[in-house]
Motif scaffolding. Structure first.
Motif, PDB file in Angstrom:
ATOM      1  N   SER A  42      24.133 -25.100  -0.216  1.00 44.64           N
ATOM      2  CA  SER A  42      25.276 -25.812  -0.803  1.00 44.64           C
ATOM      3  C   SER A  42      26.203 -26.176   0.336  1.00 44.64           C
ATOM      4  O   SER A  42      26.823 -25.321   0.930  1.00 44.64           O
ATOM      5  CB  SER A  42      25.981 -24.923  -1.826  1.00 44.64           C
ATOM      6  N   SER A  43      26.301 -27.477   0.643  1.00 46.82           N
ATOM      7  CA  SER A  43      27.007 -27.912   1.836  1.00 46.82           C
ATOM      8  C   SER A  43      28.516 -27.826   1.733  1.00 46.82           C
ATOM      9  O   SER A  43      29.196 -27.631   2.720  1.00 46.82           O
ATOM     10  CB  SER A  43      26.618 -29.366   2.165  1.00 46.82           C
ATOM     11  N   GLU A  58      33.261 -27.202  -4.423  1.00 51.82           N
ATOM     12  CA  GLU A  58      33.617 -28.333  -5.263  1.00 51.82           C
ATOM     13  C   GLU A  58      35.120 -28.520  -5.338  1.00 51.82           C
ATOM     14  O   GLU A  58      35.765 -28.210  -6.326  1.00 51.82           O
ATOM     15  CB  GLU A  58      33.011 -28.168  -6.655  1.00 51.82           C
ATOM     16  N   THR A  62      26.145 -36.799  -3.507  1.00 50.00           N
ATOM     17  CA  THR A  62      24.684 -36.730  -3.562  1.00 50.00           C
ATOM     18  C   THR A  62      24.069 -36.787  -2.166  1.00 50.00           C
ATOM     19  O   THR A  62      23.146 -36.030  -1.843  1.00 50.00           O
ATOM     20  CB  THR A  62      24.120 -37.880  -4.416  1.00 50.00           C
ATOM     21  N   ARG A 109      24.501 -33.475  -0.437  1.00 51.88           N
ATOM     22  CA  ARG A 109      23.569 -32.468  -0.966  1.00 51.88           C
ATOM     23  C   ARG A 109      22.176 -32.679  -0.384  1.00 51.88           C
ATOM     24  O   ARG A 109      21.488 -31.724  -0.019  1.00 51.88           O
ATOM     25  CB  ARG A 109      23.538 -32.521  -2.492  1.00 51.88           C
ATOM     26  N   ASP A 126      19.265 -30.179   1.565  1.00 51.95           N
ATOM     27  CA  ASP A 126      18.362 -29.688   0.531  1.00 51.95           C
ATOM     28  C   ASP A 126      17.046 -29.126   1.081  1.00 51.95           C
ATOM     29  O   ASP A 126      16.226 -28.608   0.321  1.00 51.95           O
ATOM     30  CB  ASP A 126      18.076 -30.778  -0.505  1.00 51.95           C
TER      31      ASP A 126
END
Length: 208
Positions: free
Chosen positions: A3-4, A7, A170, A173, A177
């Motif tokens: 998880s870069s 939130e 996106t 992410r 990934d």
């Protein structure tokens, strides 16, 4: 998957998608091919992402660790600028970094922004000058000491960050990934330790 980012909008993270670029933003800005904020390849020339071959760089087995980190950092910066360009925004990654710092804590001095980024006040001043000219940041005198100048996000600057966050979520992410969830703690620990260690070395070098 790594998880870069958390939130939060002030950290450049996922949120509700905006419908279009904020006022004053548009394609072909400083981060575009050949522009002042353009990403450059190993040959030192600006990268034209439309013609980027996507080939991997092959490193010898004994390449120094710092060589790998520097290469990854440079490519990550280029990838980051690509996310800005893809969102149709006229701002450099350096400018985006200043906006994000002010999103997290509005009213910083230029020297405080420079300290957060381990940059020079002169470099930050140049970036801020562009942001002020483009209407994303404004300078105001400190209420207690009018000799001190502080930086504040304008509504337009706040809109830019709020727009970029979901647009780039996106892509960021995808950038991480490939990292297995079982390895995330090890990767995160390594980078936190490296940042802390290098920060300490920088403070010692500066006599802090």
């Amino acid at each position: 998957m790594l998880s870069s980012e958390p939130e939060r909008a002030d950290a450049g993270l996922p949120g509700e998608a905006a419908t279009g670029p904020p006022a004053g933003a548009g394609p072909g800005g400083p981060g575009g091919p050949g522009g002042p904020g353009a990403a450059v390849g190993p040959d030192g020339k600006p990268i034209d992402w439309g013609k980027w071959p996507g080939g991997l760089i092959v490193f010898p087995g004994d390449v120094p660790l710092h060589g790998l980190v520097l290469a990854a950092s440079r490519l990550l910066g280029a990838y980051g600028q690509q996310t800005v360009n893809a969102a149709g925004l006229k701002v450099s990654m350096a400018g985006l970094g200043v906006l994000r710092a002010l999103m997290a804590r509005d009213g910083l001095k230029s020297t405080e922004v420079a300290e957060q980024a381990w940059s020079t006040p002169g470099t930050v001043t140049s970036v801020v000058n562009t942001l002020v000219k483009d209407g994303f940041v404004e300078r105001r005198p400190d209420e207690a000491d009018r000799r001190v100048v502080r930086l504040y996000l304008t509504d337009q600057g706040r809109a830019l960050i709020s727009y970029y966050v979901p647009q780039a979520a996106t892509a960021w992410r995808k950038a991480f990934d490939f990292v297995d969830s079982d390895d995330e703690a090890v990767v995160r620990k390594f980078f936190i330790q490296m940042i802390d260690h290098l920060s300490q070395l920088m403070r010692e070098e500066r006599g802090a």
